[in-house]
Design a protein around this motif. Structure first.
Motif, mmCIF file in Angstrom:
data_model
loop_
_atom_site.group_PDB
_atom_site.id
_atom_site.type_symbol
_atom_site.label_atom_id
_atom_site.label_comp_id
_atom_site.label_asym_id
_atom_site.label_seq_id
_atom_site.Cartn_x
_atom_site.Cartn_y
_atom_site.Cartn_z
ATOM 1 N N LYS A 150 44.850 29.640 36.263
ATOM 2 C CA LYS A 150 43.568 29.067 36.670
ATOM 3 C C LYS A 150 42.847 30.015 37.628
ATOM 4 N N LEU A 151 41.507 29.988 37.564
ATOM 5 C CA LEU A 151 40.677 30.944 38.306
ATOM 6 C C LEU A 151 40.004 30.295 39.502
ATOM 7 N N PHE A 152 40.150 30.942 40.657
ATOM 8 C CA PHE A 152 39.473 30.545 41.897
ATOM 9 C C PHE A 152 38.466 31.642 42.224
ATOM 10 N N LEU A 153 37.176 31.298 42.234
ATOM 11 C CA LEU A 153 36.112 32.267 42.505
ATOM 12 C C LEU A 153 35.458 31.961 43.845
ATOM 13 N N THR A 154 35.375 32.978 44.708
ATOM 14 C CA THR A 154 34.821 32.780 46.044
ATOM 15 C C THR A 154 34.258 34.099 46.561
ATOM 16 N N ALA A 155 33.861 34.115 47.833
ATOM 17 C CA ALA A 155 33.279 35.328 48.419
ATOM 18 C C ALA A 155 33.693 35.467 49.867
ATOM 19 N N GLY A 156 33.749 36.712 50.325
ATOM 20 C CA GLY A 156 34.027 37.015 51.722
ATOM 21 C C GLY A 156 35.394 37.626 51.933
ATOM 22 N N LEU A 157 35.431 38.865 52.453
ATOM 23 C CA LEU A 157 36.698 39.518 52.800
ATOM 24 C C LEU A 157 36.726 39.994 54.249
ATOM 25 N N CYS A 158 35.647 39.755 54.998
ATOM 26 C CA CYS A 158 35.650 40.111 56.417
ATOM 27 C C CYS A 158 36.388 39.038 57.208
ATOM 28 N N GLY A 159 36.953 39.416 58.346
ATOM 29 C CA GLY A 159 37.508 38.445 59.283
ATOM 30 C C GLY A 159 38.337 37.374 58.621
ATOM 31 N N MET A 160 38.031 36.111 58.930
ATOM 32 C CA MET A 160 38.835 34.997 58.450
ATOM 33 C C MET A 160 38.771 34.835 56.940
ATOM 34 N N SER A 161 37.609 35.123 56.355
ATOM 35 C CA SER A 161 37.472 34.943 54.907
ATOM 36 C C SER A 161 38.385 35.883 54.127
ATOM 37 N N GLY A 162 38.869 36.947 54.790
ATOM 38 C CA GLY A 162 39.791 37.879 54.139
ATOM 39 C C GLY A 162 41.112 37.259 53.759
ATOM 40 N N ALA A 163 41.361 36.035 54.244
ATOM 41 C CA ALA A 163 42.611 35.341 53.931
ATOM 42 C C ALA A 163 42.623 34.784 52.510
ATOM 43 N N GLN A 164 41.465 34.651 51.891
ATOM 44 C CA GLN A 164 41.389 33.928 50.615
ATOM 45 C C GLN A 164 42.253 34.518 49.490
ATOM 46 N N PRO A 165 42.199 35.835 49.245
ATOM 47 C CA PRO A 165 43.021 36.346 48.148
ATOM 48 C C PRO A 165 44.517 36.206 48.396
ATOM 49 N N LYS A 166 44.945 36.386 49.654
ATOM 50 C CA LYS A 166 46.364 36.200 49.983
ATOM 51 C C LYS A 166 46.773 34.755 49.740
ATOM 52 N N ALA A 167 45.931 33.811 50.147
ATOM 53 C CA ALA A 167 46.220 32.394 49.945
ATOM 54 C C ALA A 167 46.266 32.051 48.461
ATOM 55 N N GLY A 168 45.354 32.651 47.682
ATOM 56 C CA GLY A 168 45.369 32.424 46.238
ATOM 57 C C GLY A 168 46.663 32.895 45.606
ATOM 58 N N ASN A 169 47.163 34.042 46.068
ATOM 59 C CA ASN A 169 48.443 34.538 45.555
ATOM 60 C C ASN A 169 49.582 33.584 45.882
ATOM 61 N N ILE A 170 49.595 33.081 47.119
ATOM 62 C CA ILE A 170 50.658 32.160 47.522
ATOM 63 C C ILE A 170 50.562 30.852 46.735
ATOM 64 N N ALA A 171 49.317 30.392 46.501
ATOM 65 C CA ALA A 171 49.120 29.142 45.751
ATOM 66 C C ALA A 171 49.419 29.311 44.261
ATOM 67 N N GLY A 172 49.355 30.557 43.770
ATOM 68 C CA GLY A 172 49.759 30.830 42.394
ATOM 69 C C GLY A 172 48.647 30.840 41.371
ATOM 70 N N CYS A 173 47.433 31.262 41.767
ATOM 71 C CA CYS A 173 46.308 31.292 40.825
ATOM 72 C C CYS A 173 45.760 32.710 40.686
ATOM 73 N N ILE A 174 44.677 32.842 39.918
ATOM 74 C CA ILE A 174 43.912 34.091 39.837
ATOM 75 C C ILE A 174 42.761 33.939 40.829
ATOM 76 N N THR A 175 42.616 34.882 41.735
ATOM 77 C CA THR A 175 41.537 34.811 42.717
ATOM 78 C C THR A 175 40.587 35.982 42.519
ATOM 79 N N VAL A 176 39.305 35.688 42.416
ATOM 80 C CA VAL A 176 38.273 36.729 42.451
ATOM 81 C C VAL A 176 37.432 36.468 43.693
ATOM 82 N N CYS A 177 37.379 37.485 44.568
ATOM 83 C CA CYS A 177 36.661 37.341 45.836
ATOM 84 C C CYS A 177 35.673 38.501 45.964
ATOM 85 N N ALA A 178 34.391 38.177 46.023
ATOM 86 C CA ALA A 178 33.360 39.218 46.114
ATOM 87 C C ALA A 178 33.088 39.571 47.573
ATOM 88 N N GLU A 179 32.828 40.847 47.813
ATOM 89 C CA GLU A 179 32.528 41.329 49.164
ATOM 90 C C GLU A 179 31.586 42.516 49.065
#
Length: 664
Positions: free
Chosen positions: A245-274
């Motif tokens: 399943k695909l999780f699409l979001t944005a932001g890799l600065c500061g706190m938002s940089g946590a999103q791809p790591k969290a997606g990996n732990i949750a077990g999905c496909i993460t696309v994060c634009a920056e």
């Protein structure tokens, strides 16, 4: 620099001799240039305000330097006073001073400014584009000097980054009391913030930047992991997981940089634009995102392959998120989960970038043509919302991540309102997920830092916390079994997931009982000499600390979500129940004027005093919020506060009586 030289530098505070100007380091991620907002007379006042830190015979030399910074950056950072030593959280015993509690605060301040942690370290900004620890480097130097001199009979008062001074108090009082951005309500609009910050009289402390409790993106990885896991449970057809399943979001600065790591732990496909290439590089080099792609066609191909193979992978798209939403719609790429974590609390000063402009073009327009920049941002928000609407019509579950995306989109005139014209079309993640599943039951982002700086101490605390949770789970009611299971799974995988950035820190969602039991076990381990001192804290994004109508308290439905009594009560109560330091901010997460939030830090040193304080303060720090949520008639909170009263006979909370809807 030797340890002795470092300590001497700290103790000196403001250097007696004006240091030479420092060269601008292009490789560092710098804050955007702020728009010119001061009148000529106000510029003079800003210079007078800056020069009051220095003896009169230095003013003629420094005024030219500060004038240049004000004209060039829109702020006076006093960059020539940036220390020569490396900025990071040192072991607590390396700090000079008379108070162990003060040394713990020095450690946390330096962690917030660590290059690996801070978004714009030279401008003293930890995250969110404008979340500042201090306004300028002299404030940092003077604060560190005061802390090195402090005894346990004094308290340091911090006024929006400025150390007002050491005041007599007592050993049970907080060592530091922090306020940030506490503007009179009628002067708490975006241009007010810009003007008074430029004058050097206030600052935006974000949630944990200006309160010295940021622990890098790990702090939000856990919350994001829980959010994505539970969002996945909402869209699951037959109880299946997130594989493919695909999780699409944005932001890799500061706190938002946590999103791809969290997606990996949750077990999905993460696309994060920056859009910021330096931010993308930082997260990729740290291993927080697996791949970087710059071409949209290549991105479509890669995502389709990942879906077919049910990969767990995180991909950074170097570019604007709007282009991705539109491309995926055009190419027929199904998005299961969608969100956004750009800093829309700060839309006009680098928190969100218009589509069709480069980062450099945007930054130039932001400083030199702010009105046009605002128009470009609002046009992009309309386009962004339209693209999201096309995907949700196909079944995508989109949630606002509390970054003010829906709020700013609505102000831009985007099509995101519900049919009643009052609510938003999409829920906040707190309304749908974190509020009813976590906050109402008292679960929130408890965190700790091993002040020794030793990785082995962190590993030991992970083991202690896991043992405590497993014991508690055996007797936990059915209502909180899922929360306990998710957190045990998290802490067991914490070492493997390599979450540490900066200090040896950990975050773990726990309720009041869990926090007290874990903290007590830590204090016992310190007393036994098994580990060094530990700093306790939490994100302000928690059960009790924050009144934020579009985020933390968005599931408060009795009409009180626009009030701020809870956050104020929280920080006052923490202060007299034993916190080492406390903080209260106007702004944080969703923007100045949109939220009031309070936080704390507490040092555990193995003493009986620390044991007494942790039990008293942590109990209040959580149950204050549960009591308020209970009074708002939140079902989970009513259950949780009744359970808390059964365990503590001194706790007596007013319960709500329900009204029959037919009667209404």
């Amino acid at each position: 620099m030797t340890l002795e030289e470092f300590q001497k530098d700290i103790q000196e505070g403001i250097p007696s001799v004006v240091p030479p100007k420092k060269e601008y380091e292009k490789d560092i991620n710098h804050a955007p240039i702020r728009k010119k907002i001061l009148s000529k007379e106000e510029e003079k006042l800003a210079l007078k305000n800056a020069l009051r830190y220095f003896p009169k015979d230095q003013h003629a030399e420094l005024i030219e330097d500060f004038k240049e910074e004000l004209e060039k950056y829109g702020r006076i950072y006093m960059l020539r006073y940036r220390p020569d030593y490396k900025m990071y959280a040192r072991p607590i015993d390396e700090y000079p001073g008379k108070s162990l509690q003060a040394k713990a605060i020095m450690l946390m301040i330096q962690n917030n400014l660590d290059y690996a942690v801070a978004q714009h370290p030279h401008e003293l900004i930890t995250y969110g584009g404008n979340g500042a620890v201090f306004q300028n480097w002299i404030q940092y130097r003077l604060t560190m000097k005061y802390l090195s001199e402090m005894t346990d009979e004094q308290t340091l008062a911090m006024y929006s980054g400025h150390p007002m001074g050491l005041f007599p108090s007592h050993k049970d009082a907080p060592r530091v009391v922090v306020t940030n951005g506490m503007m009179i309500p009628n002067y708490s609009q975006p241009d007010d913030w810009e003007k008074f910050n430029a004058l050097g009289v206030t600052q935006y402390g974000q949630m944990t930047a200006g309160s010295y409790m940021y622990i890098g993106p790990q702090g939000i990885v856990h919350g994001t992991t829980i959010t994505v896991l539970n969002a996945g449970r909402k869209v699951a057809k037959d109880g299946e997981g997130l594989a493919g399943k695909l999780f699409l979001t944005a932001g890799l600065c500061g706190m938002s940089g946590a999103q791809p790591k969290a997606g990996n732990i949750a077990g999905c496909i993460t696309v994060c634009a920056e859009i910021n290439e330096k931010a993308t590089h930082t997260r990729h080099s740290q291993g927080w995102v697996d791949e970087v792609i710059t071409d949209l066609d290549e991105l479509v191909t890669r995502v389709n392959k990942a879906k077919a193979d049910k990969e767990v992978v995180s991909i950074a798209y170097q570019g604007n998120i709007v282009d991705v939403w539109e491309k995926f719609d055009e190419a027929g790429v199904y998005v299961d989960l969608g969100s956004d974590q750009t800093s829309l609390h700060n839309p006009w000063a680098g928190g969100y970038y218009p589509v069709g402009l480069t980062l450099e073009e945007s930054n130039d327009m932001m400083a030199n043509d702010p009105e046009q920049f605002k128009k470009e941002v609002q046009a992009t928000l309309v386009r962004h919302a339209n693209a999201v609407n096309k995907h949700t019509a196909k079944g995508t579950y989109f949630f606002d991540y509390g970054n003010a995306f829906l709020l700013e989109a609505s102000r831009a005139g985007a099509d995101i309102m519900a049919e009643n014209g009052i609510d938003f079309r999409y829920p906040s993640y707190v309304q749908d997920i974190m509020g009813p599943m976590c906050f109402d039951f008292g679960f929130g982002p408890f965190r700790w830092v091993c002040a020794s700086g030793k990785p082995e101490d962190l590993q030991k605390t992970d083991e202690i916390a896991c043992q405590v949770l497993e014991e508690l789970r055996k007797e936990s009611p059915a209502e909180i079994q899922q929360q306990m299971a998710d957190n045990i799974q998290w802490i067991k995988g914490a070492q493997e997931n390599k979450l540490v950035v900066g200090s040896q820190a950990r975050i773990l969602y726990a309720d009041a009982e869990g926090r007290m039991k874990i903290a007590e076990a830590f204090n016992n381990a310190i007393a036994a000499g098994e580990i060094g001192p530990v700093v306790l804290g939490r994100d302000h994004h928690d059960v009790s600390g924050t009144d934020s109508p579009y985020r933390e308290t968005s599931n408060i439905n009795d009409g009180s979500r626009f009030t701020a009594d809870m956050a104020i009560q929280n920080v006052i109560g923490d202060g007299f129940r034993g916190a080492t330091w406390i903080s209260i901010h106007n702004g944080g997460g969703v923007g100045w004027g949109e939220v009031i939030n309070g936080g704390f830090g507490m040092l555990l040193d193995g003493s009986s005093e620390a044991d007494r304080r942790l039990k008293m303060m942590l109990h209040w720090d959580v149950n204050n919020g549960i009591a308020r949520r209970n009074w708002a008639r939140n079902e989970g909170a009513i259950f949780a506060i009744q359970r808390a009263m059964e365990k503590e006979p001194l706790l007596k909370v007013t319960l709500p009586n329900m009204v029959d809807e037919d009667l209404l």
